[in-house]
Design a protein around this motif. Structure first.
Motif, PDB file in Angstrom:
ATOM      1  N   PRO A 154       4.392  -7.547 -13.016  1.00 12.51           N
ATOM      2  CA  PRO A 154       5.644  -7.163 -12.359  1.00 12.51           C
ATOM      3  C   PRO A 154       6.148  -5.794 -12.799  1.00 12.51           C
ATOM      4  CG  PRO A 154       5.743  -9.449 -13.084  1.00 12.51           C
ATOM      5  CD  PRO A 154       4.507  -8.872 -13.688  1.00 12.51           C
ATOM      6  N   THR A 155       5.906  -5.436 -14.057  1.00 13.76           N
ATOM      7  CA  THR A 155       6.314  -4.111 -14.541  1.00 13.76           C
ATOM      8  C   THR A 155       5.519  -3.025 -13.840  1.00 13.76           C
ATOM      9  OG1 THR A 155       6.937  -5.011 -16.704  1.00 13.76           O
ATOM     10  CG2 THR A 155       6.512  -2.643 -16.577  1.00 13.76           C
ATOM     11  N   THR A 156       4.228  -3.231 -13.702  1.00 14.49           N
ATOM     12  CA  THR A 156       3.372  -2.246 -13.038  1.00 14.49           C
ATOM     13  C   THR A 156       3.774  -2.066 -11.578  1.00 14.49           C
ATOM     14  OG1 THR A 156       1.504  -2.739 -14.498  1.00 14.49           O
ATOM     15  CG2 THR A 156       0.995  -1.718 -12.385  1.00 14.49           C
ATOM     16  N   VAL A 157       3.992  -3.153 -10.874  1.00 14.26           N
ATOM     17  CA  VAL A 157       4.403  -3.068  -9.470  1.00 14.26           C
ATOM     18  C   VAL A 157       5.754  -2.361  -9.353  1.00 14.26           C
ATOM     19  CG1 VAL A 157       5.113  -4.426  -7.464  1.00 14.26           C
ATOM     20  CG2 VAL A 157       3.038  -5.049  -8.724  1.00 14.26           C
ATOM     21  N   SER A 158       6.671  -2.640 -10.254  1.00 15.88           N
ATOM     22  CA  SER A 158       7.982  -1.979 -10.241  1.00 15.88           C
ATOM     23  C   SER A 158       7.840  -0.480 -10.445  1.00 15.88           C
ATOM     24  CB  SER A 158       8.887  -2.579 -11.331  1.00 15.88           C
ATOM     25  OG  SER A 158       9.134  -3.943 -11.100  1.00 15.88           O
ATOM     26  N   LEU A 159       6.987  -0.080 -11.376  1.00 10.65           N
ATOM     27  CA  LEU A 159       6.748   1.348 -11.599  1.00 10.65           C
ATOM     28  C   LEU A 159       6.152   2.009 -10.363  1.00 10.65           C
ATOM     29  CD1 LEU A 159       5.335   1.381 -15.247  1.00 10.65           C
ATOM     30  CD2 LEU A 159       7.383   2.568 -14.459  1.00 10.65           C
ATOM     31  N   GLN A 160       5.223   1.330  -9.701  1.00  6.03           N
ATOM     32  CA  GLN A 160       4.601   1.899  -8.504  1.00  6.03           C
ATOM     33  C   GLN A 160       5.624   2.076  -7.381  1.00  6.03           C
ATOM     34  OE1 GLN A 160       1.504  -1.040  -7.982  1.00  6.03           O
ATOM     35  NE2 GLN A 160      -0.036   0.264  -8.941  1.00  6.03           N
ATOM     36  N   ILE A 161       6.504   1.109  -7.226  1.00 10.58           N
ATOM     37  CA  ILE A 161       7.533   1.212  -6.191  1.00 10.58           C
ATOM     38  C   ILE A 161       8.504   2.340  -6.520  1.00 10.58           C
ATOM     39  CG2 ILE A 161       9.516  -0.005  -5.188  1.00 10.58           C
ATOM     40  CD1 ILE A 161       7.821  -2.593  -5.412  1.00 10.58           C
ATOM     41  N   ALA A 162       8.831   2.505  -7.796  1.00 11.47           N
ATOM     42  CA  ALA A 162       9.718   3.596  -8.204  1.00 11.47           C
ATOM     43  C   ALA A 162       9.043   4.955  -8.011  1.00 11.47           C
ATOM     44  CB  ALA A 162      10.139   3.408  -9.655  1.00 11.47           C
ATOM     45  N   LEU A 163       7.757   5.050  -8.302  1.00 12.29           N
ATOM     46  CA  LEU A 163       7.027   6.296  -8.065  1.00 12.29           C
ATOM     47  C   LEU A 163       6.993   6.639  -6.580  1.00 12.29           C
ATOM     48  CD1 LEU A 163       3.987   5.986 -10.514  1.00 12.29           C
ATOM     49  CD2 LEU A 163       5.658   7.858 -10.476  1.00 12.29           C
ATOM     50  N   THR A 164       6.787   5.628  -5.746  1.00 11.04           N
ATOM     51  CA  THR A 164       6.780   5.856  -4.298  1.00 11.04           C
ATOM     52  C   THR A 164       8.134   6.370  -3.824  1.00 11.04           C
ATOM     53  OG1 THR A 164       5.135   4.109  -3.994  1.00 11.04           O
ATOM     54  CG2 THR A 164       6.408   4.762  -2.063  1.00 11.04           C
ATOM     55  N   ALA A 165       9.213   5.804  -4.354  1.00 10.37           N
ATOM     56  CA  ALA A 165      10.557   6.276  -3.993  1.00 10.37           C
ATOM     57  C   ALA A 165      10.748   7.719  -4.419  1.00 10.37           C
ATOM     58  CB  ALA A 165      11.610   5.381  -4.634  1.00 10.37           C
ATOM     59  N   LEU A 166      10.214   8.075  -5.572  1.00 11.02           N
ATOM     60  CA  LEU A 166      10.314   9.466  -6.036  1.00 11.02           C
ATOM     61  C   LEU A 166       9.559  10.398  -5.097  1.00 11.02           C
ATOM     62  CD1 LEU A 166      11.246  11.473  -8.196  1.00 11.02           C
ATOM     63  CD2 LEU A 166       9.135  10.954  -9.465  1.00 11.02           C
ATOM     64  N   TRP A 167       8.331  10.022  -4.728  1.00 11.30           N
ATOM     65  CA  TRP A 167       7.568  10.828  -3.783  1.00 11.30           C
ATOM     66  C   TRP A 167       8.343  11.002  -2.465  1.00 11.30           C
ATOM     67  CZ3 TRP A 167       4.127  14.046  -5.079  1.00 11.30           C
ATOM     68  CH2 TRP A 167       3.131  13.782  -6.036  1.00 11.30           C
ATOM     69  N   ARG A 168       8.911   9.923  -1.959  1.00  7.10           N
ATOM     70  CA  ARG A 168       9.649  10.005  -0.701  1.00  7.10           C
ATOM     71  C   ARG A 168      10.861  10.928  -0.824  1.00  7.10           C
ATOM     72  NH1 ARG A 168       8.255   6.536   3.311  1.00  7.10           N
ATOM     73  NH2 ARG A 168       6.916   4.755   2.790  1.00  7.10           N
ATOM     74  N   SER A 169      11.545  10.881  -1.957  1.00 10.52           N
ATOM     75  CA  SER A 169      12.720  11.747  -2.138  1.00 10.52           C
ATOM     76  C   SER A 169      12.320  13.210  -2.136  1.00 10.52           C
ATOM     77  CB  SER A 169      13.435  11.396  -3.447  1.00 10.52           C
ATOM     78  OG  SER A 169      12.717  11.868  -4.584  1.00 10.52           O
TER      79      SER A 169
END
Length: 445
Positions: A154-169
């Motif tokens: 769950p930590t890894t998936v959370s980090l990936q989702i946060a990285l994706t949000a950063l890329w989108r921003s």
């Protein structure tokens, strides 16, 4: 001082070199210079064209050295034709193996979008799994629980989702996504098929069930081709199976510990690389069969929706409709072999040439490269993070994407630094190299 992205562009190579020379001379002259963040913002927003250079820097001293290296031809450049073509981009979501002690901390401290998204995931993980992702990331290794599957995944998936949000921003969105095993959870969310809540639920419940088979089998990574791996599995009398086909010369095998130990010894005698994967369970093997019914029950509330961007499944290797990503799919995701190499082949065949791995440290760039090289094809492979240099790594990759034709959201990179008209310095630089001036925003249209 925080790392920044310096980026410039021009309509021809000669104009680009003149622009780089102008920047270099100004920095060498010393005197009063703007803060580095503002200088980089003005440099990026004041020029345009397919001939592009971009790199991450932390100081004017480093910027000067980088400019000198580019001017001397010591830095490999992305061809200008890529900026003109703007080849399609794939986000590649890794499974396990990318984790490291301290991951996420620099981006939590420096990137508000990353931090806010991670906290949104954290609240859901607390609800479904009863622990805090943010707290775990901040703990020293001796007290953190990252060696436990139901914390790590769950930590890894959370980090990936946060990285994706950063890329989108920053203005970077994928044209397709693919995920390796657990990575399919974040891929499906990024594609638009799963809500954030459902993605976190899958990560938490999938990993909790995996704990039940921990210790019942093992996984090994090898430098065998898929054909060689399948031949070994067939000759093993059922004790070994192929869990993943990562590239034409990289596979993962799963099975009982004695059979795999004998295999490791055999491959060592043949000088074939083979390594036992630690801190995991024998997913993608017959050991998962006892979890099928419970996993299906745990995920029966899923109501996936159509994808907004194509998701290439590593269960089937083909694009998968978002509406197919219900409970039955995630049972297959955990049980069946990971067909990562075939999915990459199909992505390239569909015209995708740029691959960004979304993980805390690159673990799939090598297999992607091997897959492309086997067909004598070229792609551009970029990480979203590296151990101990998170922000520099992701900004360097953003610079490479800029050179490949992507147009970043410069204002998001330098909050408060957006300008609607040229600054005096931008105008002076453009005059020096005789570049056309961009139209101020209030005059456009």
């Amino acid at each position: 001082m925080s790392v920044r992205l310096f980026a410039v562009a021009a309509g021809t190579e000669d104009l680009l070199q003149a622009l780089l020379h102008t920047h270099l001379e100004r920095i060498r002259a010393g005197g009063t210079l703007r803060p580095l963040a503002r200088y980089c913002h003005d440099a990026a927003t004041g020029t345009a064209g397919p001939y592009r250079v971009a790199f991450a820097v932390e100081s004017y001293t480093e910027l000067e050295k980088q400019l000198e290296a580019v001017r001397a031809g010591e830095v490999e450049r992305i061809p200008a034709e890529l900026a003109t073509r703007r080849p399609p981009l794939v986000f590649v979501f890794a499974g396990q193996g990318a984790q490291w002690d301290g991951m996420g901390r620099e981006l939590i401290a420096t990137e508000p979008v990353f931090r806010e998204t991670l906290h949104r995931c954290d609240r859901l993980v607390r609800e479904f799994a009863g622990f805090s992702v943010v707290e775990q990331l901040g703990l020293p290794p001796e007290t953190a629980r990252m060696d436990e599957l139901d914390v790590l995944q769950p930590t890894t998936v959370s980090l990936q989702i946060a990285l994706t949000a950063l890329w989108r921003s920053w203005g970077v969105v994928p044209d397709a996504v693919v995920g390796h095993s657990m990575g399919e959870v974040a891929a499906a969310h990024t594609a638009g098929a799963l809500t954030l809540r459902d993605a976190v639920m899958i990560a938490c419940r999938r990993s909790a069930l995996l704990r039940r088979i921990a210790g019942k089998g093992a996984l090994v990574t090898t430098e065998l081709s898929p054909a060689e791996a399948h031949a070994l599995a067939e000759a093993g009398g059922g004790g070994i199976g192929v869990a993943g086909e990562n590239s034409p010369r990289s596979t993962v095998l799963a099975g009982d510990a004695p059979s795999l130990a004998a295999l490791v010894d055999e491959l060592a005698r043949r000088d074939v690389y083979c390594r036992v994967i630690k801190a995991t369970a024998a997913s993608h093997s017959h050991y998962v069969d006892e979890l099928r019914e419970d996993l299906h029950t745990a995920l029966r509330s899923l109501v996936p929706t159509p994808t907004r961007v194509p998701m290439y499944s590593t269960v089937t290797s083909e694009p998968v409709p978002g509406t197919d990503l219900g409970a039955a799919y995630w049972v297959r995701n955990l049980r069946e072999p990971v067909r990562f190499a075939a999915a990459v082949e199909n992505l390239f065949a569909a015209g995708h040439e740029v691959f960004v791995e979304v993980s805390a440290h690159p673990v799939l760039i090598g297999p992607v490269r091997q897959t492309l090289e086997s067909g004598e094809r070229q792609g551009w492979l970029l990480p979203s993070g590296r151990r101990r240099e998170e922000r520099r790594s992701v900004l360097s990759s953003l610079g490479a994407l800029y050179a490949c034709g992507r147009e970043p959201n410069w204002a998001a990179l330098s909050p408060g630094g957006s300008a609607t008209a040229l600054t005096p310095y931008q105008a002076a630089v453009l005059d020096a190299v005789r570049l056309p001036r961009p139209v101020p925003a209030e005059a456009a249209g």
